[in-house]
Design a protein around this motif. Structure first.
Motif, PDB file in Angstrom:
ATOM      1  N   GLY A   1       0.810  -1.205  -0.094  1.00  0.00           N
ATOM      2  CA  GLY A   1      -0.199   0.035   0.026  1.00  0.00           C
ATOM      3  C   GLY A   1       0.755   1.168   0.195  1.00  0.00           C
ATOM      4  N   ILE A   2       0.211   2.372  -0.571  1.00  0.00           N
ATOM      5  CA  ILE A   2       0.920   3.672  -0.638  1.00  0.00           C
ATOM      6  C   ILE A   2       1.279   4.118   0.924  1.00  0.00           C
ATOM      7  CG2 ILE A   2       0.644   5.768  -0.923  1.00  0.00           C
ATOM      8  CD1 ILE A   2      -0.967   5.059  -3.490  1.00  0.00           C
ATOM      9  N   ALA A   3       2.606   4.659   1.153  1.00  0.00           N
ATOM     10  CA  ALA A   3       2.972   4.868   2.587  1.00  0.00           C
ATOM     11  C   ALA A   3       2.259   6.164   2.713  1.00  0.00           C
ATOM     12  CB  ALA A   3       4.621   5.095   2.650  1.00  0.00           C
ATOM     13  N   GLN A   4       1.612   6.146   3.971  1.00  0.00           N
ATOM     14  CA  GLN A   4       0.798   7.457   4.316  1.00  0.00           C
ATOM     15  C   GLN A   4       1.689   8.395   5.007  1.00  0.00           C
ATOM     16  OE1 GLN A   4      -2.331   7.803   3.295  1.00  0.00           O
ATOM     17  NE2 GLN A   4      -2.020   6.008   2.120  1.00  0.00           N
ATOM     18  N   THR A   5       3.003   7.870   5.621  1.00  0.00           N
ATOM     19  CA  THR A   5       3.777   8.550   6.608  1.00  0.00           C
ATOM     20  C   THR A   5       5.092   8.591   6.098  1.00  0.00           C
ATOM     21  OG1 THR A   5       4.214   6.965   8.285  1.00  0.00           O
ATOM     22  CG2 THR A   5       2.122   8.278   8.410  1.00  0.00           C
ATOM     23  N   PRO A   6       6.012   9.424   6.503  1.00  0.00           N
ATOM     24  CA  PRO A   6       7.435   9.179   6.154  1.00  0.00           C
ATOM     25  C   PRO A   6       8.178   7.831   6.867  1.00  0.00           C
ATOM     26  CG  PRO A   6       6.993  11.389   7.074  1.00  0.00           C
ATOM     27  CD  PRO A   6       5.874  10.692   7.128  1.00  0.00           C
ATOM     28  N   MET A   7       7.777   7.762   7.974  1.00  0.00           N
ATOM     29  CA  MET A   7       8.187   6.551   8.885  1.00  0.00           C
ATOM     30  C   MET A   7       7.779   5.153   8.102  1.00  0.00           C
ATOM     31  SD  MET A   7      10.391   6.311  11.016  1.00  0.00           S
ATOM     32  CE  MET A   7      10.494   7.820  12.207  1.00  0.00           C
ATOM     33  N   GLU A   8       6.336   5.223   7.658  1.00  0.00           N
ATOM     34  CA  GLU A   8       6.018   3.901   6.924  1.00  0.00           C
ATOM     35  C   GLU A   8       7.057   3.709   5.674  1.00  0.00           C
ATOM     36  OE1 GLU A   8       1.941   2.357   4.982  1.00  0.00           O
ATOM     37  OE2 GLU A   8       1.708   4.216   6.228  1.00  0.00           O
TER      38      GLU A   8
ATOM     39  N   PHE B   1      13.404   0.038   4.034  1.00  0.00           N
ATOM     40  CA  PHE B   1      14.345  -0.900   4.569  1.00  0.00           C
ATOM     41  C   PHE B   1      14.364  -2.213   5.043  1.00  0.00           C
ATOM     42  CE2 PHE B   1      15.893   3.673   5.207  1.00  0.00           C
ATOM     43  CZ  PHE B   1      17.207   3.446   4.810  1.00  0.00           C
ATOM     44  N   ASP B   2      13.179  -2.639   5.314  1.00  0.00           N
ATOM     45  CA  ASP B   2      12.597  -3.985   5.550  1.00  0.00           C
ATOM     46  C   ASP B   2      12.543  -4.629   4.137  1.00  0.00           C
ATOM     47  OD1 ASP B   2      11.930  -3.589   8.254  1.00  0.00           O
ATOM     48  OD2 ASP B   2       9.792  -3.617   7.972  1.00  0.00           O
ATOM     49  N   ALA B   3      12.462  -3.997   3.126  1.00  0.00           N
ATOM     50  CA  ALA B   3      12.350  -4.537   1.847  1.00  0.00           C
ATOM     51  C   ALA B   3      14.036  -4.939   1.330  1.00  0.00           C
ATOM     52  CB  ALA B   3      11.946  -3.730   0.925  1.00  0.00           C
ATOM     53  N   TYR B   4      14.904  -3.914   1.799  1.00  0.00           N
ATOM     54  CA  TYR B   4      16.212  -4.077   1.666  1.00  0.00           C
ATOM     55  C   TYR B   4      16.918  -5.113   2.407  1.00  0.00           C
ATOM     56  CZ  TYR B   4      21.036  -2.054   1.460  1.00  0.00           C
ATOM     57  OH  TYR B   4      22.205  -1.746   1.209  1.00  0.00           O
TER      58      TYR B   4
ATOM     59  N   MET C   1      11.717  -2.404  -2.464  1.00  0.00           N
ATOM     60  CA  MET C   1      12.483  -1.311  -2.581  1.00  0.00           C
ATOM     61  C   MET C   1      12.202  -0.185  -3.661  1.00  0.00           C
ATOM     62  SD  MET C   1      16.322  -3.201  -2.144  1.00  0.00           S
ATOM     63  CE  MET C   1      17.251  -1.851  -2.174  1.00  0.00           C
ATOM     64  N   ILE C   2      11.864  -0.837  -4.894  1.00  0.00           N
ATOM     65  CA  ILE C   2      11.624   0.041  -6.133  1.00  0.00           C
ATOM     66  C   ILE C   2      10.132   0.706  -5.491  1.00  0.00           C
ATOM     67  CG2 ILE C   2      10.731   0.124  -8.443  1.00  0.00           C
ATOM     68  CD1 ILE C   2      13.092  -2.008  -8.865  1.00  0.00           C
ATOM     69  N   PHE C   3       9.364   0.110  -5.160  1.00  0.00           N
ATOM     70  CA  PHE C   3       7.922   0.825  -4.721  1.00  0.00           C
ATOM     71  C   PHE C   3       7.815   2.087  -3.726  1.00  0.00           C
ATOM     72  CE2 PHE C   3       3.786   0.995  -2.932  1.00  0.00           C
ATOM     73  CZ  PHE C   3       2.985   0.796  -3.721  1.00  0.00           C
ATOM     74  N   TYR C   4       8.879   1.891  -2.568  1.00  0.00           N
ATOM     75  CA  TYR C   4       9.045   2.670  -1.726  1.00  0.00           C
ATOM     76  C   TYR C   4       9.985   3.838  -1.698  1.00  0.00           C
ATOM     77  CZ  TYR C   4       5.419   0.001   0.502  1.00  0.00           C
ATOM     78  OH  TYR C   4       4.311  -0.774   0.780  1.00  0.00           O
ATOM     79  N   SER C   5      10.756   3.977  -2.914  1.00  0.00           N
ATOM     80  CA  SER C   5      11.874   4.733  -3.064  1.00  0.00           C
ATOM     81  C   SER C   5      12.085   5.321  -4.536  1.00  0.00           C
ATOM     82  CB  SER C   5      13.260   4.053  -2.605  1.00  0.00           C
ATOM     83  OG  SER C   5      13.392   3.137  -3.723  1.00  0.00           O
TER      84      SER C   5
ATOM     85  N   LYS D   1       7.047  13.567   0.274  1.00  0.00           N
ATOM     86  CA  LYS D   1       5.878  13.129  -0.336  1.00  0.00           C
ATOM     87  C   LYS D   1       5.803  13.442  -1.716  1.00  0.00           C
ATOM     88  CE  LYS D   1       2.087  14.295   2.296  1.00  0.00           C
ATOM     89  NZ  LYS D   1       0.954  15.142   2.913  1.00  0.00           N
ATOM     90  N   SER D   2       5.322  12.638  -2.404  1.00  0.00           N
ATOM     91  CA  SER D   2       5.270  12.453  -3.883  1.00  0.00           C
ATOM     92  C   SER D   2       3.590  12.275  -4.227  1.00  0.00           C
ATOM     93  CB  SER D   2       6.078  11.162  -4.460  1.00  0.00           C
ATOM     94  OG  SER D   2       5.322  10.018  -4.238  1.00  0.00           O
ATOM     95  N   GLY D   3       3.237  12.168  -5.532  1.00  0.00           N
ATOM     96  CA  GLY D   3       2.146  11.966  -5.795  1.00  0.00           C
ATOM     97  C   GLY D   3       1.334  10.589  -5.639  1.00  0.00           C
ATOM     98  N   SER D   4       2.447   9.695  -5.284  1.00  0.00           N
ATOM     99  CA  SER D   4       2.036   8.239  -4.937  1.00  0.00           C
ATOM    100  C   SER D   4       2.514   7.999  -3.403  1.00  0.00           C
ATOM    101  CB  SER D   4       2.630   7.487  -5.925  1.00  0.00           C
ATOM    102  OG  SER D   4       3.875   7.452  -6.001  1.00  0.00           O
TER     103      SER D   4
END
Length: 148
Positions: free
Chosen positions: A20-27, A33-36, A44-48, A113-116
């Protein structure tokens, strides 16, 4: 048969929900980093956003290559600084195994914060292992094409 079909649909929607789209910076940071650590290139690609690579294909190949030799076994977010409503600076210590050093110095990662949703900005860093000083590095795509 209907139970199996419903089960399959449920599994698919569960997998989709996990990314799911990250709603907060910490999420965003935690998911990245969990994916890493899990060697999950898609996560990693999805969240960065990663400035080391010019395109998605080279980025995925680079991550998969890195997984073969990467000694990172954990991480800890040690500091968080709000820059503005759309940017947060996190300092992350990476933990290693099988190296002469057990962890990195705190490494800066901007989360924006990006559009996604929120994304981690991954930029090239160089670490002086003697002093622990962290400086901006050269993007991987730029290092591949030098003739020196």
């Amino acid at each position: 048969m209907e139970g199996i079909v419903a089960g399959s649909i449920l599994v698919v929607s569960t997998i989709t929900a996990e990314r799911g789209i990250a709603q907060t910076p910490m999420e965003a940071a935690t998911n990245y980093f969990d994916a890493y650590i899990d060697k999950d290139a898609e996560g990693m690609i999805f969240y960065s956003i990663d400035t080391n690579y010019l395109d998605e294909k080279s980025r995925e190949e680079g991550y998969l290559n890195d997984f073969k030799t990467n000694p990172t076994t954990g991480y800890e977010i040690v500091e968080s600084k709000q820059i503005n409503n759309n940017e947060v600076l996190l300092y992350v210590v990476q933990k290693f195994s099988g190296q002469s050093y057990e962890q990195s110095p705190p490494l800066p990662f901007k989360v924006f914060k990006s559009g996604s949703g929120w994304k981690v900005l991954v930029e090239p860093l160089e670490i002086n292992t003697v002093t622990g000083q962290v400086t901006k590095g050269t993007p991987i795509h730029a290092m591949q094409f030098t003739d020196d």
